[in-house]
Design a protein around this motif. Structure first.
Motif, PDB file in Angstrom:
ATOM      1  N   ARG A   1       0.836  -1.202   0.000  1.00 32.66           N
ATOM      2  CA  ARG A   1       0.000   0.000   0.000  1.00 32.66           C
ATOM      3  C   ARG A   1       0.873   1.256   0.000  1.00 32.66           C
ATOM      4  NH1 ARG A   1      -2.226  -0.879   4.484  1.00 32.66           N
ATOM      5  NH2 ARG A   1      -3.854  -2.197   3.693  1.00 32.66           N
ATOM      6  N   ASN A   2       1.879   1.281   0.865  1.00 35.19           N
ATOM      7  CA  ASN A   2       2.762   2.458   0.940  1.00 35.19           C
ATOM      8  C   ASN A   2       3.535   2.661  -0.349  1.00 35.19           C
ATOM      9  OD1 ASN A   2       1.939   3.000   3.548  1.00 35.19           O
ATOM     10  ND2 ASN A   2       3.603   1.853   4.490  1.00 35.19           N
ATOM     11  N   SER A   3       3.961   1.575  -0.975  1.00 31.78           N
ATOM     12  CA  SER A   3       4.675   1.678  -2.242  1.00 31.78           C
ATOM     13  C   SER A   3       3.780   2.274  -3.322  1.00 31.78           C
ATOM     14  CB  SER A   3       5.172   0.295  -2.664  1.00 31.78           C
ATOM     15  OG  SER A   3       5.763   0.351  -3.932  1.00 31.78           O
TER      16      SER A   3
ATOM     17  N   CYS B   1       1.960   6.998  -6.747  1.00 33.50           N
ATOM     18  CA  CYS B   1       0.883   7.818  -7.312  1.00 33.50           C
ATOM     19  C   CYS B   1       0.865   9.232  -6.747  1.00 33.50           C
ATOM     20  CB  CYS B   1      -0.466   7.137  -7.100  1.00 33.50           C
ATOM     21  SG  CYS B   1      -1.128   7.259  -5.432  1.00 33.50           S
ATOM     22  N   CYS B   2       1.506   9.432  -5.622  1.00 31.37           N
ATOM     23  CA  CYS B   2       1.395  10.734  -4.954  1.00 31.37           C
ATOM     24  C   CYS B   2       2.685  11.527  -4.934  1.00 31.37           C
ATOM     25  CB  CYS B   2       0.877  10.536  -3.535  1.00 31.37           C
ATOM     26  SG  CYS B   2      -0.750   9.763  -3.500  1.00 31.37           S
ATOM     27  N   ASP B   3       3.761  10.969  -5.457  1.00 32.81           N
ATOM     28  CA  ASP B   3       5.036  11.724  -5.478  1.00 32.81           C
ATOM     29  C   ASP B   3       5.116  12.609  -6.683  1.00 32.81           C
ATOM     30  OD1 ASP B   3       5.985  10.807  -3.103  1.00 32.81           O
ATOM     31  OD2 ASP B   3       7.433   9.414  -3.965  1.00 32.81           O
TER      32      ASP B   3
END
Length: 75
Positions: A66-68, A73-75
């Motif tokens: 999930r964190n990956s 998608c958010c960087d």
């Protein structure tokens, strides 16, 4: 005997999906999760957990995935 899980990484362009899969593999490795990739377009994360995996370890792997995905998608 064993378990194999495949998680497809999808994008409009198959080459982009493969690059995202590579990036996820690096993030997972940095989190201590060993995974591989397979699939015709090399865009499927593969997980081969041991038969003695605990519920807590499954949660840790799910959190790392999930964190990956969120980092990509958010960087």
């Amino acid at each position: 005997k064993g378990l194999m899980c495949g998680l497809p990484v999808r994008a409009a362009d198959p080459a982009l999906a493969a690059r995202l899969c590579d990036a996820m593999l690096e993030h997972l490795k940095d989190s201590g999760v060993l995974a591989g990739k397979t699939g015709r377009n090399r865009n499927v994360l593969t997980l081969l957990p041991p038969l003695v995996i605990t519920g807590h370890q499954v949660e840790l792997v799910c959190d790392a995935i999930r964190n990956s995905a969120l980092r990509l998608c958010c960087d």
